[in-house]
Design a protein around this motif. Structure first.
Motif, PDB file in Angstrom:
ATOM      1  N   UNK A 182      49.483  43.538  35.636  1.00  0.00           N
ATOM      2  CA  UNK A 182      49.336  42.462  36.630  1.00  0.00           C
ATOM      3  C   UNK A 182      48.099  42.673  37.499  1.00  0.00           C
ATOM      4  N   UNK A 183      46.969  42.860  36.837  1.00  0.00           N
ATOM      5  CA  UNK A 183      45.701  43.063  37.533  1.00  0.00           C
ATOM      6  C   UNK A 183      44.649  42.145  36.929  1.00  0.00           C
ATOM      7  N   UNK A 184      43.564  41.993  37.625  1.00  0.00           N
ATOM      8  CA  UNK A 184      42.448  41.205  37.123  1.00  0.00           C
ATOM      9  C   UNK A 184      41.732  42.003  36.036  1.00  0.00           C
ATOM     10  N   UNK A 204      38.648  42.366  35.498  1.00  0.00           N
ATOM     11  CA  UNK A 204      37.528  43.136  36.059  1.00  0.00           C
ATOM     12  C   UNK A 204      38.011  44.459  36.649  1.00  0.00           C
ATOM     13  N   UNK A 205      39.188  44.448  37.263  1.00  0.00           N
ATOM     14  CA  UNK A 205      39.754  45.677  37.813  1.00  0.00           C
ATOM     15  C   UNK A 205      40.038  46.671  36.696  1.00  0.00           C
ATOM     16  N   UNK A 206      40.617  46.165  35.604  1.00  0.00           N
ATOM     17  CA  UNK A 206      40.910  47.010  34.448  1.00  0.00           C
ATOM     18  C   UNK A 206      39.619  47.615  33.915  1.00  0.00           C
ATOM     19  N   UNK A 207      38.604  46.796  33.768  1.00  0.00           N
ATOM     20  CA  UNK A 207      37.323  47.293  33.247  1.00  0.00           C
ATOM     21  C   UNK A 207      36.703  48.319  34.193  1.00  0.00           C
ATOM     22  N   UNK A 208      36.811  48.086  35.510  1.00  0.00           N
ATOM     23  CA  UNK A 208      36.275  49.039  36.487  1.00  0.00           C
ATOM     24  C   UNK A 208      36.940  50.408  36.338  1.00  0.00           C
ATOM     25  N   UNK A 239      41.090  44.852  27.254  1.00  0.00           N
ATOM     26  CA  UNK A 239      41.217  44.680  28.700  1.00  0.00           C
ATOM     27  C   UNK A 239      42.105  43.498  29.096  1.00  0.00           C
ATOM     28  N   UNK A 240      42.004  42.321  28.441  1.00  0.00           N
ATOM     29  CA  UNK A 240      42.878  41.215  28.845  1.00  0.00           C
ATOM     30  C   UNK A 240      44.366  41.543  28.681  1.00  0.00           C
ATOM     31  N   UNK A 241      44.722  42.245  27.612  1.00  0.00           N
ATOM     32  CA  UNK A 241      46.123  42.613  27.396  1.00  0.00           C
ATOM     33  C   UNK A 241      46.590  43.629  28.440  1.00  0.00           C
ATOM     34  N   UNK A 242      45.717  44.576  28.777  1.00  0.00           N
ATOM     35  CA  UNK A 242      46.054  45.579  29.794  1.00  0.00           C
ATOM     36  C   UNK A 242      46.227  44.901  31.144  1.00  0.00           C
ATOM     37  N   UNK A 243      45.350  43.965  31.454  1.00  0.00           N
ATOM     38  CA  UNK A 243      45.432  43.246  32.723  1.00  0.00           C
ATOM     39  C   UNK A 243      46.772  42.524  32.861  1.00  0.00           C
TER      40      UNK A 243
END
Length: 67
Positions: A34-36, A38-42, A26-30
């Protein structure tokens, strides 16, 4: 023809899903989208629960008239 703002949202959500399926955390995807984090995880959790229906703007409570 003018593209609606939901097209870019759908594109970003699809990119999150595809990148997640390739094994990226998730951190790499974020950082990529360019997203938070938490948004990626949601988005990932919603996809795991509902499948591709999460790419429908109405599923997120967005009206087609907002486009």
């Amino acid at each position: 023809m003018r593209q609606g703002k939901h097209d870019s949202i759908q594109t970003r959500q699809a990119l999150i899903i595809m990148t997640s399926m390739s094994g990226a955390p998730a951190p790499a995807i974020a950082r990529l989208v360019a997203a938070h984090e938490d948004t990626v995880r949601d988005v990932i959790h919603a996809f795991n629960e509902r499948g591709l229906a999460v790419l429908d703007p109405r599923w997120w409570g967005l009206s087609p008239l907002d486009q």
